[in-house]
Write a protein that holds these residues in place. Structure first.
Motif, PDB file in Angstrom:
ATOM      1  N   ARG A  54     -15.568  60.642 -26.033  1.00  0.00           N
ATOM      2  CA  ARG A  54     -16.420  60.338 -24.881  1.00  0.00           C
ATOM      3  C   ARG A  54     -16.594  58.831 -24.712  1.00  0.00           C
ATOM      4  N   GLU A  55     -16.720  58.119 -25.829  1.00  0.00           N
ATOM      5  CA  GLU A  55     -16.837  56.658 -25.767  1.00  0.00           C
ATOM      6  C   GLU A  55     -15.577  56.051 -25.160  1.00  0.00           C
ATOM      7  N   TYR A  56     -14.413  56.569 -25.562  1.00  0.00           N
ATOM      8  CA  TYR A  56     -13.164  56.066 -25.002  1.00  0.00           C
ATOM      9  C   TYR A  56     -13.090  56.358 -23.508  1.00  0.00           C
ATOM     10  N   ALA A  57     -13.497  57.567 -23.103  1.00  0.00           N
ATOM     11  CA  ALA A  57     -13.449  57.941 -21.688  1.00  0.00           C
ATOM     12  C   ALA A  57     -14.339  57.032 -20.850  1.00  0.00           C
ATOM     13  N   GLU A  58     -15.522  56.702 -21.383  1.00  0.00           N
ATOM     14  CA  GLU A  58     -16.432  55.796 -20.655  1.00  0.00           C
ATOM     15  C   GLU A  58     -15.827  54.410 -20.531  1.00  0.00           C
ATOM     16  N   ARG A  59     -15.234  53.926 -21.621  1.00  0.00           N
ATOM     17  CA  ARG A  59     -14.622  52.607 -21.593  1.00  0.00           C
ATOM     18  C   ARG A  59     -13.422  52.589 -20.642  1.00  0.00           C
ATOM     19  N   TYR A  60     -12.657  53.675 -20.647  1.00  0.00           N
ATOM     20  CA  TYR A  60     -11.494  53.763 -19.765  1.00  0.00           C
ATOM     21  C   TYR A  60     -11.929  53.723 -18.303  1.00  0.00           C
ATOM     22  N   ALA A  61     -13.011  54.428 -17.984  1.00  0.00           N
ATOM     23  CA  ALA A  61     -13.515  54.440 -16.610  1.00  0.00           C
ATOM     24  C   ALA A  61     -13.980  53.036 -16.200  1.00  0.00           C
ATOM     25  N   LEU A  62     -14.665  52.323 -17.121  1.00  0.00           N
ATOM     26  CA  LEU A  62     -15.115  50.964 -16.840  1.00  0.00           C
ATOM     27  C   LEU A  62     -13.924  50.035 -16.632  1.00  0.00           C
ATOM     28  N   GLU A  63     -12.922  50.131 -17.499  1.00  0.00           N
ATOM     29  CA  GLU A  63     -11.755  49.268 -17.391  1.00  0.00           C
ATOM     30  C   GLU A  63     -10.985  49.547 -16.101  1.00  0.00           C
ATOM     31  N   THR A  64     -10.910  50.821 -15.708  1.00  0.00           N
ATOM     32  CA  THR A  64     -10.244  51.167 -14.455  1.00  0.00           C
ATOM     33  C   THR A  64     -10.972  50.546 -13.267  1.00  0.00           C
ATOM     34  N   GLU A  65     -12.294  50.579 -13.308  1.00  0.00           N
ATOM     35  CA  GLU A  65     -13.094  49.975 -12.243  1.00  0.00           C
ATOM     36  C   GLU A  65     -12.881  48.458 -12.182  1.00  0.00           C
ATOM     37  N   GLN A  66     -12.867  47.812 -13.346  1.00  0.00           N
ATOM     38  CA  GLN A  66     -12.680  46.360 -13.378  1.00  0.00           C
ATOM     39  C   GLN A  66     -11.267  45.966 -12.970  1.00  0.00           C
ATOM     40  N   ILE A  99      -4.718  36.672 -15.469  1.00  0.00           N
ATOM     41  CA  ILE A  99      -4.122  37.225 -16.687  1.00  0.00           C
ATOM     42  C   ILE A  99      -5.205  37.957 -17.474  1.00  0.00           C
ATOM     43  N   VAL A 100      -5.053  39.267 -17.570  1.00  0.00           N
ATOM     44  CA  VAL A 100      -6.002  40.088 -18.321  1.00  0.00           C
ATOM     45  C   VAL A 100      -5.565  40.095 -19.771  1.00  0.00           C
ATOM     46  N   ASN A 101      -6.393  39.583 -20.635  1.00  0.00           N
ATOM     47  CA  ASN A 101      -6.046  39.451 -22.050  1.00  0.00           C
ATOM     48  C   ASN A 101      -6.686  40.572 -22.870  1.00  0.00           C
ATOM     49  N   MET A 102      -6.105  40.822 -24.036  1.00  0.00           N
ATOM     50  CA  MET A 102      -6.644  41.767 -25.020  1.00  0.00           C
ATOM     51  C   MET A 102      -6.869  43.159 -24.427  1.00  0.00           C
ATOM     52  N   VAL A 103      -5.847  43.676 -23.745  1.00  0.00           N
ATOM     53  CA  VAL A 103      -5.926  45.017 -23.164  1.00  0.00           C
ATOM     54  C   VAL A 103      -5.643  46.055 -24.243  1.00  0.00           C
ATOM     55  N   ARG A 104      -6.561  46.990 -24.408  1.00  0.00           N
ATOM     56  CA  ARG A 104      -6.399  48.044 -25.419  1.00  0.00           C
ATOM     57  C   ARG A 104      -5.346  49.053 -24.958  1.00  0.00           C
ATOM     58  N   PRO A 105      -4.614  49.634 -25.911  1.00  0.00           N
ATOM     59  CA  PRO A 105      -3.609  50.639 -25.530  1.00  0.00           C
ATOM     60  C   PRO A 105      -4.272  51.905 -25.000  1.00  0.00           C
ATOM     61  N   GLN A 106      -3.567  52.602 -24.111  1.00  0.00           N
ATOM     62  CA  GLN A 106      -4.087  53.866 -23.580  1.00  0.00           C
ATOM     63  C   GLN A 106      -3.865  54.957 -24.612  1.00  0.00           C
ATOM     64  N   VAL A 107      -4.953  55.625 -24.996  1.00  0.00           N
ATOM     65  CA  VAL A 107      -4.896  56.656 -26.035  1.00  0.00           C
ATOM     66  C   VAL A 107      -4.762  58.042 -25.422  1.00  0.00           C
ATOM     67  N   LEU A 108      -5.490  58.296 -24.338  1.00  0.00           N
ATOM     68  CA  LEU A 108      -5.482  59.613 -23.695  1.00  0.00           C
ATOM     69  C   LEU A 108      -4.925  59.501 -22.283  1.00  0.00           C
ATOM     70  N   ASP A 109      -4.121  60.483 -21.887  1.00  0.00           N
ATOM     71  CA  ASP A 109      -3.656  60.523 -20.505  1.00  0.00           C
ATOM     72  C   ASP A 109      -4.712  61.205 -19.637  1.00  0.00           C
ATOM     73  N   ALA A 110      -4.415  61.435 -18.365  1.00  0.00           N
ATOM     74  CA  ALA A 110      -5.398  62.008 -17.434  1.00  0.00           C
ATOM     75  C   ALA A 110      -5.863  63.384 -17.892  1.00  0.00           C
TER      76      ALA A 110
END
Length: 325
Positions: free
Chosen positions: A274-286, A219-230
């Motif tokens: 850019r900070e959001y994009a980096e975090r999104y890439a990390l979250e996608t990897e995890q 169970i992945v908790n505290m998932v942030r909402p997606q702000v930007l699409d692809a």
């Protein structure tokens, strides 16, 4: 659905919150759930905004559809007194031992025995029946120790093997293990989309499987909402500053001339993107790493303003909507 639901997770992932939400989700449509705490932190009482829980089963919430959630904070010393009374009929002698400090000594010097008592109390609640043969609780949810200790905590038989090879303690450990290693039990791990919690979750699942303990859900908790699409994420690294300034100006945030209000907003806005994009890439990897663990994966949203009782019920609805209950 397994009748004993064990919830673990790395510290800070919100495992107690998830355990409480799961208890609510399982108690829907008239079901009765017991939520068990074993670490003595009174986290359940805080979540349900009630007074500190005593060593007794107490109703703390009503779930949608009329179900009930009971809670129990297990005290190892009192659990040992119950055990001594159950198997040895010590009664007042057991209470005298507690006054002398013998009970505290026993649960401290032999941590394996302590874990037998804690897990044994939960397993007893799983097996307990009313006179008509119906189980007292449809489900028991245990807010268990963190991932780093969960396998050792649950695999109590190994802990007590060197202490008692025969007798009531040995028999109690064996009875507990029969529940914990059966389909009656599922061990869920709570994580965040961050590297350390994900790695600890992977290690925890590997240890549980090696010990032949039943792995449930991740169970992945505290998932942030997606702000930007692809498309938006791609624009973060390619959009000209002047285009951003004109867009801000068109939105009424000041002229696009150099030094204007819109111009001053460009750099902070692009830095945040850019900070959001980096975090999104990390979250996608995890998220991909969690998918590789071959366990059902669920996600719960982040409540930006913190968790309260209303939020707990919302998480329970999320879990039901994802088929967890």
């Amino acid at each position: 659905m397994s009748r004993l639901q064990v919830v673990s997770g790395k510290g800070g992932t919100g495992k107690t919150t998830v355990a409480a939400a799961l208890a609510l989700a399982l108690a829907t449509e008239g079901k009765r759930t017991l939520l068990v705490e074993v670490e003595g932190r009174q986290g359940i009482a805080q979540l349900f905004e009630t007074e500190a829980l005593p060593y007794e089963e107490r109703k703390i919430a009503v779930a949608p559809g009329g179900g009930e959630v009971y809670a129990l904070a297990i005290d190892p010393e009192l659990a040992l007194l119950d055990y001594l009374q159950m198997f040895y009929k010590l009664g007042s002698a057991g209470r005298a031992l507690r006054k002398l400090g013998a009970i505290d000594f026993a649960t401290t010097i032999a941590p394996g025995v302590r874990d037998v008592l804690l897990t044994g109390k939960a397993c007893e609640a799983v097996r307990r029946k009313e006179r008509n043969g119906r189980f007292v609780y449809d489900y028991v949810v245990m807010d268990a120790p963190p991932t780093g200790r969960i396998t050792r905590f649950l695999n109590v038989n190994d802990e007590v093997a060197g202490l008692a090879r025969i007798g009531p303690i040995h028999n109690q450990a064996q009875a507990v293990m029969r529940v914990l290693k059966s389909p009656e039990t599922a061990v869920h791990l709570v994580t965040l989309l961050e590297e350390m919690p994900v790695q600890e979750t992977a290690d925890g699942i590997a240890e549980l499987r090696a010990a032949r303990l039943p792995v449930g859900r991740v169970i992945v908790n505290m998932v942030r909402p997606q702000v930007l699409d692809a498309d938006g994420l791609e624009l973060v690294t390619s959009v000209p500053r002047s285009s951003v300034a004109r867009a801000l100006s068109s939105a009424g945030l000041g002229g696009a001339r150099r030094g204007g209000h819109a111009e001053r907003l460009v750099d902070p806005l692009l830095a945040q993107a850019r900070e959001y994009a980096e975090r999104y890439a990390l979250e996608t990897e995890q998220r991909a790493a969690l998918t590789d663990l071959d366990a059902p994966l669920h996600e719960l949203p982040l409540f930006a303003e913190g968790m309260d009782l209303a939020g707990l019920y919302e998480l329970a609805r999320e879990l039901r909507g994802q088929g967890v209950s």
